[in-house]
Design an enzyme around this catalytic site. Structure first.
Site, PDB file in Angstrom:
ATOM      1  N   HIS A 294       0.896  -1.130   0.004  1.00  0.00           N
ATOM      2  CA  HIS A 294       0.229   0.265  -0.246  1.00  0.00           C
ATOM      3  C   HIS A 294       0.640   1.291  -0.044  1.00  0.00           C
ATOM      4  O   HIS A 294       0.707   1.798  -0.844  1.00  0.00           O
ATOM      5  CB  HIS A 294      -0.317  -0.527   1.241  1.00  0.00           C
ATOM      6  CG  HIS A 294      -2.080   1.634   1.753  1.00  0.00           C
ATOM      7  ND1 HIS A 294      -2.840   1.426   1.306  1.00  0.00           N
ATOM      8  CD2 HIS A 294      -1.612   2.682   2.063  1.00  0.00           C
ATOM      9  CE1 HIS A 294      -3.873   2.426   1.057  1.00  0.00           C
ATOM     10  NE2 HIS A 294      -3.027   2.795   1.539  1.00  0.00           N
ATOM     11  N   GLU A 295       1.868   1.349   1.098  1.00  0.00           N
ATOM     12  CA  GLU A 295       2.627   2.395   1.271  1.00  0.00           C
ATOM     13  C   GLU A 295       3.279   2.539  -0.296  1.00  0.00           C
ATOM     14  O   GLU A 295       3.839   3.572  -0.424  1.00  0.00           O
ATOM     15  CB  GLU A 295       3.529   2.380   2.316  1.00  0.00           C
ATOM     16  CG  GLU A 295       2.442   2.732   3.892  1.00  0.00           C
ATOM     17  CD  GLU A 295       2.024   3.560   3.307  1.00  0.00           C
ATOM     18  OE1 GLU A 295       1.909   4.668   3.441  1.00  0.00           O
ATOM     19  OE2 GLU A 295       0.555   3.418   4.386  1.00  0.00           O
TER      20      GLU A 295
ATOM     21  N   HIS B  97       3.192   6.545  -6.833  1.00  0.00           N
ATOM     22  CA  HIS B  97       3.276   7.972  -6.749  1.00  0.00           C
ATOM     23  C   HIS B  97       3.883   9.538  -7.178  1.00  0.00           C
ATOM     24  O   HIS B  97       3.908  10.405  -7.743  1.00  0.00           O
ATOM     25  CB  HIS B  97       2.461   7.610  -6.416  1.00  0.00           C
ATOM     26  CG  HIS B  97       0.551   9.139  -7.190  1.00  0.00           C
ATOM     27  ND1 HIS B  97      -0.467   8.674  -6.782  1.00  0.00           N
ATOM     28  CD2 HIS B  97       0.697   9.533  -8.236  1.00  0.00           C
ATOM     29  CE1 HIS B  97      -1.320  10.015  -7.363  1.00  0.00           C
ATOM     30  NE2 HIS B  97      -0.619  10.575  -8.203  1.00  0.00           N
TER      31      HIS B  97
ATOM     32  N   HIS C 296       1.644   4.481  -3.280  1.00  0.00           N
ATOM     33  CA  HIS C 296       1.866   5.728  -2.633  1.00  0.00           C
ATOM     34  C   HIS C 296       3.415   6.104  -3.292  1.00  0.00           C
ATOM     35  O   HIS C 296       3.412   7.447  -3.464  1.00  0.00           O
ATOM     36  CB  HIS C 296       1.722   6.085  -1.610  1.00  0.00           C
ATOM     37  CG  HIS C 296       0.557   5.958  -0.810  1.00  0.00           C
ATOM     38  ND1 HIS C 296      -0.375   6.833  -1.553  1.00  0.00           N
ATOM     39  CD2 HIS C 296      -0.606   5.811   0.303  1.00  0.00           C
ATOM     40  CE1 HIS C 296      -1.635   6.907  -0.699  1.00  0.00           C
ATOM     41  NE2 HIS C 296      -1.664   6.272   0.543  1.00  0.00           N
TER      42      HIS C 296
END
Length: 676
Positions: A467-468, A474, A471
């Site tokens: 999940h991290e 991105h 990010h």
């Protein structure tokens, strides 16, 4: 005093000189950074030429670069490596930064120049990105008091200063409460049921505190295994009550009044700016647009999830009776769920952990990023770290071009807040034909290696890392002209798409076989385990959905209504949870007093975005599943239309460029087992 924060960063890739920075450097550096930024602003204001996009909007965008670097270092350390001195400095500099921010937004001469450019927008023939920047700059003034009279501007300044200090204090109190609790056990019989890894970690904590036996804390790697596996119900209750009572004990770290003060000040601020509520103010600049749309979205999912959640809770309660638990309580939830999961799927988190050695999972997420986006990660030790636990990487593409620096900080410690997050020490931008690349950081709290074992992750921790890292992708792949539109600078209810999307690879055989190998034998995770992971993916999904919806609804109750008459945090919270409540109420517990996402982080009126983004990520991953999870063409579409584009276009436009159509919630409901 020589101040490394005010000098050019001559480290490789212009990274932060952590080894040279001392606490006493921060306040003088921030004060000087504000002065430099004010001079840059003054240059724009005193320019006698007619306002243009270049001499006003672009010039404004590139002001404060030095201050931004200093404050990003400071506030990231205040989250990941804080101490009493750093927290005191934070309380001192936050009002200065708020005042500076208001000095810009309430500067009438500057606003008039921005407005003059904004009013000729149609004639300027701007690029798409330039137009978005112009809108953003204009709204940063108009939505933050530029049109107020002087008396109201003064009131706004006062409110913003109070809010910045209250938010910091909220976080400090929650961290202090986490650090101040420990469960010290010297009798091994009381720890029946706990896996060896949890016992070993607890023994290490005890040793670090010069104590005999075992010590358990409220940090997730210590807390979660305890309430999941400990057979001693009274001790589970003790841990659970302590976790739920953070900053709700009437002591000096109590956050009840702070919560009330924050929501009332946010409401007052929104009214002052002409908005009905804080949620109306926030959501005007989100995909959801207004509180009514958010509530409709949440309640629509609630209507679909609640029947399944009630059924699952009833099954859980019935199963609990076979474990001699007559009435299911909150401190039983994780324990009974794990037992039921093991019975239904013959799957135990402890069986899986040997296949998820942290270093292997890191290699796995790197390999998946390489297959999808042609990224390469090389661990380097030529740049400074803010703590010895931090790993540092140079990121390049398939041509060998430098893409980013990545910091990875995986283990809990005293000065680090709970949870997991991605942040940046430097944004990406393009100026004078030079692409200035970003410095990205991911921060987690996983179980540390012990004397006999490496760091072995639970499957939930594996998905957290992915999940991290989503990010982080991105941020790392950002490729925009302007820093304020770069990377994760997107609408808040769009920011979770890349992170939640990447989690999907954790459930796929093709991806797991790349990194899920036994830490002793190097054997690839058995395929029947993979099947069980997939089968159990929807386990108690109704309950999980209801839980997430309850948090989103609580957030909207705090921020989407008039809070002026609220005087009891617990009573208000209980009323907000009424329609999603399953477990008996616990009078000693209150979630709001440690709900850092909405009272310290940036999620006020935005917690719904996790579920909002789930609709997007399920729909997006369905596209991969139909065509192959490592399909290069689709990965390139994702990279070029979403990951590289940041906030340069409206999120739905970017999503449609990637997917070819708008998303629907069908894929989410199907994945969650809430619809055929």
């Amino acid at each position: 005093m020589k101040n490394p924060l005010l000098e050019n960063f001559n480290k490789p890739y212009t990274t932060a000189p952590f080894n040279a920075i001392k606490n006493e450097h921060f306040k003088p550096a921030i004060i000087e950074g504000i002065k430099i930024a004010k001079d840059e602003i003054n240059t724009i204001v005193t320019n006698n030429n007619a306002p243009t996009f270049q001499n006003t909007i672009e010039a404004l965008e590139y002001t404060g670069e030095k201050l931004d670097r200093i404050t990003s270092i400071f506030f990231n350390l205040n989250s990941a490596e804080t101490n009493d001195e750093l927290q005191k400095i934070a309380q001192e500099v936050s009002p200065l930064l708020t005042e500076f921010s208001n000095d810009i937004r309430l500067n009438e001469e500057l606003f008039n120049k921005v407005k003059a450019v904004y009013l000729q927008k149609k004639e300027l023939k701007l690029s798409n990105e330039q137009e978005v920047l112009l809108d953003k700059k204009y709204k940063s003034f108009s939505r933050n008091g530029a049109n107020l009279n002087e008396e109201d501007k003064a009131t706004l300044r006062e409110i913003d200063t109070q809010l910045s200090q209250l938010s910091l204090k909220f976080g400090e109190n929650a961290l202090a409460e986490t650090n101040n609790f420990e469960l010290h056990i010297t009798n091994i019989d009381l720890l029946d049921g706990l896996p060896e890894s949890a016992l070993e970690a607890a023994k290490m904590i005890a040793k670090s505190k010069n104590k005999e036996g075992w010590v358990f804390t409220l940090d997730y790697p210590s807390y979660i295994p305890f309430v999941t596996y400990a057979n001693n119900r009274e001790l589970r209750k003790k841990m659970s009550l302590a976790f739920g009572a953070k900053s709700f004990k009437g002591n000096k770290f109590d956050n009840q009044q702070i919560v009330l003060d924050i929501v009332k000040l946010r409401y007052k601020r929104a009214n002052l700016l002409g908005y009905k509520t804080h949620a109306n103010f926030v959501l005007e600049e989100r995909m959801a647009e207004n509180p009514e749309n958010v509530l409709q979205f949440l309640n629509d999912l609630l209507e679909k999830a609640k029947p399944e959640a009630l059924k699952q809770f009833k099954n859980l309660a019935e199963f609990a009776k076979t474990l001699d638990i007559d009435k299911l309580q909150k401190w039983d939830g994780a324990f009974v769920s794990e037992k039921l999961k093991k019975e239904l799927f013959n799957l135990d988190q402890e069986q899986l952990k040997p296949y998820f050695k942290l270093e292997n999972v890191i290699d796995g997420v790197f390999e998946i990023s390489n297959r999808l986006f042609d990224l390469n990660f090389e661990e380097i030790n030529t740049i400074d770290k803010y703590h010895e636990d931090v790993k540092t990487y140079k990121v390049t593409n398939s041509n060998g071009d430098y893409i980013s620096v990545l910091y990875a900080d995986f283990f809990p410690r005293k000065g680090k807040r709970n949870g997991a997050w991605m942040t940046s020490f430097k944004n990406q931008w393009i100026k004078d034909d030079k692409n200035s690349r970003p410095h990205i950081s991911i921060v987690c709290n996983f179980t540390k290696p012990t004397e006999t074992k490496p760091s072995l992750l639970t499957f939930n921790e594996v998905t957290t890392l992915f999940h991290e890292f989503g990010h982080a992708l991105h941020g790392m792949l950002a490729n925009t002209i302007y820093p304020s539109l770069s990377g994760t600078n997107v609408h808040w209810d769009f920011v979770e798409l890349p992170s939640q999307l990447l989690e999907n690879w954790c459930y796929e055989k093709e991806a797991l076989s790349l990194f899920a190998t036994h830490y002793k034998t190097n054997e690839v995770i058995p395929m029947d385990f993979v099947e069980k992971i997939k089968q159990s993916a929807n386990f108690l999904e109704g309950l999980q959905t209801l839980r997430q919806l309850s948090f989103g609804l609580l957030d909207m109750q705090w921020h989407g209504t008039n809070p002026t008459l609220i005087n009891n945090v617990k009573e208000f919270e209980d009323a907000a949870f009424e329609n999603t409540k399953l477990y008996p109420n616990v009078k000693e517990n209150c979630m709001s007093t440690s709900f850092s996402h909405i009272f310290q982080g940036g999620y006020s009126s935005g917690y719904y975005s996790y579920k909002w983004a789930e609709v997007l990520d399920a729909d997006a991953f369905a596209y991969f599943k139909e065509n192959g999870i490592f399909n290069k063409e689709i990965a390139n579409k994702l990279k070029s239309n979403i990951l590289e584009k940041g906030g340069t276009q409206k999120p739905m436009e970017l999503y449609k460029l990637f997917r070819g159509k708008k998303p629907t919630n069908k894929a989410l409901l199907k994945r969650a087992g809430l619809q055929e």
